[in-house]
Design a protein around this motif. Structure first.
Motif, PDB file in Angstrom:
ATOM      1  N   GLY A 106       0.823  -1.184   0.000  1.00 56.98           N
ATOM      2  CA  GLY A 106       0.000   0.000   0.000  1.00 56.98           C
ATOM      3  C   GLY A 106       0.867   1.248   0.000  1.00 56.98           C
ATOM      4  N   GLN A 107       0.203   2.402   0.039  1.00 55.66           N
ATOM      5  CA  GLN A 107       0.929   3.673  -0.041  1.00 55.66           C
ATOM      6  C   GLN A 107       1.435   4.131   1.324  1.00 55.66           C
ATOM      7  OE1 GLN A 107      -2.287   3.411   0.203  1.00 55.66           O
ATOM      8  NE2 GLN A 107      -2.927   4.957   1.690  1.00 55.66           N
ATOM      9  N   GLY A 108       0.949   3.518   2.378  1.00 55.23           N
ATOM     10  CA  GLY A 108       1.404   3.851   3.726  1.00 55.23           C
ATOM     11  C   GLY A 108       0.506   4.861   4.416  1.00 55.23           C
ATOM     12  N   THR A 109       0.490   4.792   5.734  1.00 64.59           N
ATOM     13  CA  THR A 109      -0.256   5.751   6.543  1.00 64.59           C
ATOM     14  C   THR A 109       0.625   6.161   7.726  1.00 64.59           C
ATOM     15  OG1 THR A 109      -2.355   6.172   7.696  1.00 64.59           O
ATOM     16  CG2 THR A 109      -1.442   3.961   7.912  1.00 64.59           C
ATOM     17  N   GLN A 110       0.665   7.458   7.997  1.00 67.08           N
ATOM     18  CA  GLN A 110       1.558   7.981   9.031  1.00 67.08           C
ATOM     19  C   GLN A 110       0.941   7.810  10.413  1.00 67.08           C
ATOM     20  OE1 GLN A 110       4.738   9.604   8.771  1.00 67.08           O
ATOM     21  NE2 GLN A 110       4.674   9.367  11.014  1.00 67.08           N
ATOM     22  N   VAL A 111       1.738   7.288  11.328  1.00 67.08           N
ATOM     23  CA  VAL A 111       1.373   7.210  12.740  1.00 67.08           C
ATOM     24  C   VAL A 111       2.409   8.004  13.529  1.00 67.08           C
ATOM     25  CG1 VAL A 111       1.148   5.702  14.757  1.00 67.08           C
ATOM     26  CG2 VAL A 111       0.218   4.987  12.533  1.00 67.08           C
ATOM     27  N   THR A 112       1.946   8.977  14.277  1.00 71.18           N
ATOM     28  CA  THR A 112       2.830   9.801  15.099  1.00 71.18           C
ATOM     29  C   THR A 112       2.381   9.722  16.549  1.00 71.18           C
ATOM     30  OG1 THR A 112       3.208  11.320  13.256  1.00 71.18           O
ATOM     31  CG2 THR A 112       3.777  12.104  15.460  1.00 71.18           C
ATOM     32  N   VAL A 113       3.307   9.310  17.410  1.00 75.21           N
ATOM     33  CA  VAL A 113       3.016   9.199  18.842  1.00 75.21           C
ATOM     34  C   VAL A 113       3.821  10.267  19.551  1.00 75.21           C
ATOM     35  CG1 VAL A 113       2.938   7.696  20.856  1.00 75.21           C
ATOM     36  CG2 VAL A 113       2.716   6.723  18.546  1.00 75.21           C
ATOM     37  N   SER A 114       3.114  11.270  20.062  1.00 73.42           N
ATOM     38  CA  SER A 114       3.795  12.409  20.672  1.00 73.42           C
ATOM     39  C   SER A 114       2.842  13.139  21.604  1.00 73.42           C
ATOM     40  CB  SER A 114       4.283  13.369  19.583  1.00 73.42           C
ATOM     41  OG  SER A 114       4.841  14.532  20.165  1.00 73.42           O
TER      42      SER A 114
END
Length: 115
Positions: A106-114
């Motif tokens: 797939g094209q990817g999905t951003q996960v940001t933990v902050s």
């Protein structure tokens, strides 16, 4: 050909949860297993979890006990439930389908933990 579309990424605080989805279309019958990988900035893409056509699941040590991979065959969708998220889980998450001719991504999905 297998087409994969991820969704569900976003920004979450440490300790929070997210659920990623990967909708598959095309030659679904050729798919042997589905998996999630991730790639953090400046690092190589790494394995996160996989689920076989028989329903067996396997996890990277870094996520075992916190992440759960599952599938809904009626919807041709694979999920990644992510709990107790940590800053080091920040990455682009990619869905992967393994077939005899080769892998599809797939094209990817951003996960940001902050905080």
């Amino acid at each position: 050909q297998v087409q994969l579309v991820e969704s569900g990424g976003g920004l979450v605080q440490p300790g929070g949860s997210l659920r990623l989805s990967c909708a598959a279309s095309g030659r679904i019958r050729d798919v042997n297993s589905m998996a999630w990988y991730r790639q953090a900035p400046g690092k190589e893409r790494e394995f996160v979890a996989t689920i076989t056509s028989g329903g067996g699941t396997y996890y990277a040590v870094a996520v075992k006990g916190r992440f759960t991979i599952s599938r809904d065959n009626a919807k041709n969708t694979v999920y990644l439930q992510m709990n107790s998220l940590r800053p080091e889980d920040t990455a682009v998450y990619y869905c992967n389908a393994k077939t005899i001719p080769g892998d599809f991504w797939g094209q990817g999905t951003q996960v940001t933990v902050s905080s």
